[in-house]
Enzyme design. Structure first.
Site, mmCIF file in Angstrom:
data_model
loop_
_atom_site.group_PDB
_atom_site.id
_atom_site.type_symbol
_atom_site.label_atom_id
_atom_site.label_comp_id
_atom_site.label_asym_id
_atom_site.label_seq_id
_atom_site.Cartn_x
_atom_site.Cartn_y
_atom_site.Cartn_z
ATOM 1 N N ASP A 1 0.505 3.793 11.356
ATOM 2 C CA ASP A 1 -0.279 4.556 10.376
ATOM 3 C C ASP A 1 -1.761 4.216 10.472
ATOM 4 O O ASP A 1 -2.113 3.125 10.901
ATOM 5 C CB ASP A 1 0.128 4.192 8.941
ATOM 6 C CG ASP A 1 1.581 4.407 8.683
ATOM 7 O OD1 ASP A 1 2.162 5.280 9.324
ATOM 8 O OD2 ASP A 1 2.114 3.680 7.825
HETATM 9 N N1 URA Z 1 6.071 1.203 9.080
HETATM 10 C C1 URA Z 1 5.069 1.688 8.343
HETATM 11 O O1 URA Z 1 5.190 1.853 7.134
HETATM 12 N N2 URA Z 1 3.914 1.995 8.961
HETATM 13 C C2 URA Z 1 3.713 1.813 10.279
HETATM 14 O O2 URA Z 1 2.644 2.108 10.790
HETATM 15 C C3 URA Z 1 4.777 1.301 11.036
HETATM 16 C C4 URA Z 1 5.945 1.000 10.413
#
Ligand code: URA
Length: 233
Positions: free
Chosen positions: A101
């Site tokens: 993310d």
């Molecule tokens: N889980 C999440 O919540 N975000 C990420 O970027 C990767 C795994």
């Protein structure tokens, strides 16, 4: 592409020297002696003095310590910074393997090797990915057990996972969690499902591959041994 250019790109010799080889009759395309200026495509079989010449499509592999505030796409329609900006200048056309993310930091791999990318992201391969999640407040072992045995996110239970506390104070707790799925915002949603708010999320490992020695924002090529390790993970 013209035969001399093709041979030069395969590292046989310079274009001019390749023309000489063609004139000398050393080059064959699909078993027939090549002519100067003849075109070849990917399906043609090219030999020089009987030896098959294969285009060297060099595979590239990089590991990045992604900072937060970067999107994991090749270009962003909202004009945000993308992880592509953090690759070394000499990197070819590679793409991120999976995603993190915008607000998540840590280990991100890049390659132009479609087979490896497919292997590492296919859910059936259950590749272990380890995250350090800093959450607001505290968490009990029985709450952690819920994560370990599976919680419902987006209408489906998560698989079993490992999770343990590595650090805690009055305000926050650090939990290291290893999941073998790769669902959208999975770790954040898992904590949400037990009423916990993630304030920092960092991927620290894929299998046993770590960020060792890589500062935030740094990127390097994987070693041959690391690539081999990932191929059999
Ligand atoms: N889980 C999440 O919540 N975000 C990420 O970027 C990767 C795994």
């Amino acid at each position: 592409m013209r035969i001399n250019k093709f041979l030069a790109e395969c590292g046989v010799a310079s274009r001019r020297q390749c023309d000489k080889l063609i004139e000398d009759g050393a080059v064959k395309i699909n078993g027939k002696t090549a002519l100067l200026g003849q075109e070849v495509n990917d399906n043609d079989s090219v030999t020089v003095n009987g030896k098959r010449i294969v285009k060297d499509k060099r595979k590239e592999y990089y590991i990045l310590n992604k900072p937060k505030g970067y999107v994991c796409t090749v270009s962003d329609d909202k004009g945000r910074k993308t992880v592509m900006e953090l690759l070394p200048k000499h990197a070819g056309r590679v793409f991120p393997i999976g995603r993190l993310d915008y607000d998540t930091e840590g280990l991100l791999l890049f390659t132009n090797d479609g087979d490896l990318a497919f292997r590492l992201t296919h859910p059936k391969n259950e590749i272990p990915k380890t995250y350090m999640a800093k959450i607001e407040g505290n968490i009990t072992e029985s709450e952690l057990d819920k994560l370990r045995f599976g919680v419902e996110i987006d209408g489906r239970m998560t698989h079993r996972c490992n999770a343990h506390i590595t650090d805690a104070d009055k305000e926050s707790t650090k939990v290291v969690i290893t999941i073998t799925e790769g669902r959208n915002r999975q770790v954040r949603k898992m904590f949400e499902a037990i009423g916990k708010n993630v304030i920092l999320l960092k991927r620290i490992k894929i299998g046993d591959l770590t960020l060792h020695g890589l500062n935030r924002g740094d990127c390097r090529s994987l070693t041959a041994a690391e690539v081999e390790y990932l191929k059999f993970l």
